[in-house]
Scaffold this motif. Structure first.
Motif, PDB file in Angstrom:
ATOM      1  N   THR A  10       0.815  -1.216   0.000  1.00 37.72           N
ATOM      2  CA  THR A  10       0.000   0.000   0.000  1.00 37.72           C
ATOM      3  C   THR A  10       0.846   1.263   0.000  1.00 37.72           C
ATOM      4  N   TRP A  11       2.115   1.171   0.424  1.00 39.66           N
ATOM      5  CA  TRP A  11       2.926   2.382   0.532  1.00 39.66           C
ATOM      6  C   TRP A  11       3.852   2.613  -0.660  1.00 39.66           C
ATOM      7  N   GLN A  12       3.787   1.776  -1.685  1.00 43.18           N
ATOM      8  CA  GLN A  12       4.664   1.957  -2.842  1.00 43.18           C
ATOM      9  C   GLN A  12       4.407   3.284  -3.544  1.00 43.18           C
ATOM     10  N   TRP A  13       5.500   3.966  -3.926  1.00 45.16           N
ATOM     11  CA  TRP A  13       5.381   5.211  -4.680  1.00 45.16           C
ATOM     12  C   TRP A  13       5.159   4.953  -6.162  1.00 45.16           C
ATOM     13  N   THR A  14       5.643   3.828  -6.642  1.00 50.35           N
ATOM     14  CA  THR A  14       5.554   3.524  -8.064  1.00 50.35           C
ATOM     15  C   THR A  14       5.457   2.012  -8.254  1.00 50.35           C
ATOM     16  N   GLN A  15       4.883   1.610  -9.389  1.00 48.27           N
ATOM     17  CA  GLN A  15       4.850   0.194  -9.763  1.00 48.27           C
ATOM     18  C   GLN A  15       5.909  -0.122 -10.822  1.00 48.27           C
ATOM     19  N   TYR A  16       6.791   0.818 -11.054  1.00 51.71           N
ATOM     20  CA  TYR A  16       7.735   0.696 -12.163  1.00 51.71           C
ATOM     21  C   TYR A  16       8.600  -0.554 -12.056  1.00 51.71           C
ATOM     22  N   VAL A  17       9.012  -0.900 -10.847  1.00 51.83           N
ATOM     23  CA  VAL A  17       9.897  -2.049 -10.658  1.00 51.83           C
ATOM     24  C   VAL A  17       9.159  -3.244 -10.071  1.00 51.83           C
ATOM     25  N   PHE A  18       8.415  -3.016  -8.988  1.00 53.39           N
ATOM     26  CA  PHE A  18       7.782  -4.116  -8.270  1.00 53.39           C
ATOM     27  C   PHE A  18       6.263  -4.027  -8.397  1.00 53.39           C
ATOM     28  N   ASN A  19       5.655  -5.113  -8.837  1.00 52.69           N
ATOM     29  CA  ASN A  19       4.194  -5.155  -8.946  1.00 52.69           C
ATOM     30  C   ASN A  19       3.728  -6.596  -9.010  1.00 52.69           C
ATOM     31  N   HIS A  20       2.459  -6.783  -8.697  1.00 52.28           N
ATOM     32  CA  HIS A  20       1.805  -8.072  -8.884  1.00 52.28           C
ATOM     33  C   HIS A  20       1.031  -8.001 -10.187  1.00 52.28           C
ATOM     34  N   GLN A  21       1.099  -9.057 -10.992  1.00 51.03           N
ATOM     35  CA  GLN A  21       0.404  -9.074 -12.279  1.00 51.03           C
ATOM     36  C   GLN A  21      -0.572 -10.237 -12.344  1.00 51.03           C
ATOM     37  N   PHE A  22      -1.669 -10.016 -13.084  1.00 56.30           N
ATOM     38  CA  PHE A  22      -2.678 -11.050 -13.243  1.00 56.30           C
ATOM     39  C   PHE A  22      -3.430 -10.800 -14.538  1.00 56.30           C
ATOM     40  N   VAL A  23      -4.234 -11.770 -14.933  1.00 54.10           N
ATOM     41  CA  VAL A  23      -4.962 -11.709 -16.201  1.00 54.10           C
ATOM     42  C   VAL A  23      -6.457 -11.763 -15.935  1.00 54.10           C
ATOM     43  N   VAL A  24      -7.199 -10.925 -16.649  1.00 57.26           N
ATOM     44  CA  VAL A  24      -8.665 -10.971 -16.660  1.00 57.26           C
ATOM     45  C   VAL A  24      -9.101 -11.311 -18.080  1.00 57.26           C
ATOM     46  N   PHE A  25     -10.056 -12.223 -18.203  1.00 54.32           N
ATOM     47  CA  PHE A  25     -10.574 -12.511 -19.545  1.00 54.32           C
ATOM     48  C   PHE A  25     -12.088 -12.659 -19.498  1.00 54.32           C
ATOM     49  N   LYS A  26     -12.695 -12.519 -20.667  1.00 60.99           N
ATOM     50  CA  LYS A  26     -14.156 -12.486 -20.754  1.00 60.99           C
ATOM     51  C   LYS A  26     -14.674 -13.612 -21.637  1.00 60.99           C
ATOM     52  N   THR A  27     -15.739 -14.253 -21.175  1.00 61.49           N
ATOM     53  CA  THR A  27     -16.531 -15.151 -22.019  1.00 61.49           C
ATOM     54  C   THR A  27     -17.901 -14.497 -22.187  1.00 61.49           C
ATOM     55  N   LYS A  28     -18.810 -15.143 -22.861  1.00 63.98           N
ATOM     56  CA  LYS A  28     -20.101 -14.516 -23.141  1.00 63.98           C
ATOM     57  C   LYS A  28     -20.846 -14.130 -21.865  1.00 63.98           C
ATOM     58  N   ALA A  29     -20.813 -14.988 -20.866  1.00 67.68           N
ATOM     59  CA  ALA A  29     -21.618 -14.755 -19.659  1.00 67.68           C
ATOM     60  C   ALA A  29     -20.813 -14.298 -18.449  1.00 67.68           C
ATOM     61  N   TRP A  30     -19.483 -14.474 -18.473  1.00 70.71           N
ATOM     62  CA  TRP A  30     -18.697 -14.268 -17.264  1.00 70.71           C
ATOM     63  C   TRP A  30     -17.430 -13.465 -17.514  1.00 70.71           C
ATOM     64  N   TRP A  31     -16.958 -12.836 -16.425  1.00 70.40           N
ATOM     65  CA  TRP A  31     -15.595 -12.313 -16.358  1.00 70.40           C
ATOM     66  C   TRP A  31     -14.798 -13.246 -15.446  1.00 70.40           C
ATOM     67  N   TRP A  32     -13.542 -13.487 -15.816  1.00 70.46           N
ATOM     68  CA  TRP A  32     -12.674 -14.391 -15.074  1.00 70.46           C
ATOM     69  C   TRP A  32     -11.335 -13.699 -14.778  1.00 70.46           C
ATOM     70  N   SER A  33     -10.693 -14.104 -13.695  1.00 67.45           N
ATOM     71  CA  SER A  33      -9.298 -13.713 -13.460  1.00 67.45           C
ATOM     72  C   SER A  33      -8.498 -14.971 -13.166  1.00 67.45           C
ATOM     73  N   ILE A  34      -7.211 -14.913 -13.502  1.00 71.53           N
ATOM     74  CA  ILE A  34      -6.307 -16.024 -13.214  1.00 71.53           C
ATOM     75  C   ILE A  34      -4.947 -15.450 -12.861  1.00 71.53           C
ATOM     76  N   GLU A  35      -4.313 -16.019 -11.839  1.00 76.09           N
ATOM     77  CA  GLU A  35      -3.026 -15.505 -11.388  1.00 76.09           C
ATOM     78  C   GLU A  35      -2.288 -16.562 -10.569  1.00 76.09           C
ATOM     79  N   LYS A  36      -0.992 -16.369 -10.477  1.00 79.00           N
ATOM     80  CA  LYS A  36      -0.153 -17.285  -9.705  1.00 79.00           C
ATOM     81  C   LYS A  36       0.434 -16.541  -8.512  1.00 79.00           C
TER      82      LYS A  36
END
Length: 206
Positions: A98-124
């Motif tokens: 919560t206290w990071q000044w920037t995401q330039y170096v360190f960040n968490h990444q994840f994927v969101v994708f869409k099907t006809k009826a739903w939104w999904w996320s997937i991450e490790k």
């Protein structure tokens, strides 16, 4: 007060990345969304469970999460139609703390994708691979296991997609690399996000 420019700060981070990483992970273990980035005591894969965790309706706080081993996703596939198509894919990142000044170096990444009826996320993360589903995009984009992600959540890239859910999760099941324990160096959330985007994106340029 001495103000530091973004460029100078980024140079500082690059020179002192190990010290900053230790500080970030120490803070993130107590942050409200630490589960979405990784717990400090599991950053080297110590807590790896070799499982996929799935929340069929993450907007419902009372809905139980299910899990299954990554080497056998048969039970998980009962939750969707075999011909259900993925039509859009988006990559996101958010701060580790919560206290990071920037995401330039360190960040968490994840994927969101869409099907006809739903939104999904997937991450490790250090525990395993987590999949969330909701009719409302905000619940998969802004929350991880009912905990609000650290903000801002920033879109990195987006594209059309044209794969069935069945073929996508078969790829997840057979891709040996994603079943390996979490590693900051070789198998982290960013490696996973890039591989998923490369697999699903129509133009293969993400």
């Amino acid at each position: 007060v001495h103000l530091v420019s973004d460029r100078s700060f980024c140079c500082f981070l690059r020179r002192n990345w190990q010290a900053v990483l230790n500080a970030v992970m120490g803070a993130s273990s107590s942050a409200s969304a630490s589960a979405s980035s990784s717990a400090d005591n599991g950053k080297n894969g110590n807590e790896w469970t070799d499982k996929l965790y799935f929340n069929p309706e993450c907007a419902d706080i009372n809905r139980e999460q299910v899990d299954c081993p990554l080497y056998n996703l048969t039970n998980f596939q009962d939750y969707f139609e075999s011909d259900e198509q993925i039509i859009k894919v988006i990559g996101y990142q958010c701060p580790l703390s919560t206290w990071q000044w920037t995401q330039y170096v360190f960040n968490h990444q994840f994927v969101v994708f869409k099907t006809k009826a739903w939104w999904w996320s997937i991450e490790k993360n250090t525990e395993g691979i987590t999949v969330q589903r909701s009719a409302n995009k905000d619940y998969v984009m802004s929350y991880f296991r009912h905990i609000k992600r650290n903000e801002p959540v920033v879109e990195m890239s987006t594209d059309k997609a044209n794969y069935s859910l069945k073929s996508f999760f078969e790829w997840i099941q057979t891709a040996v690399h994603w079943k390996s324990p979490y590693s900051w160096i070789s198998s982290n959330c960013q490696h996973f996000t890039k591989a998923v985007l490369d697999y699903l994106a129509w133009n293969k340029i993400l």
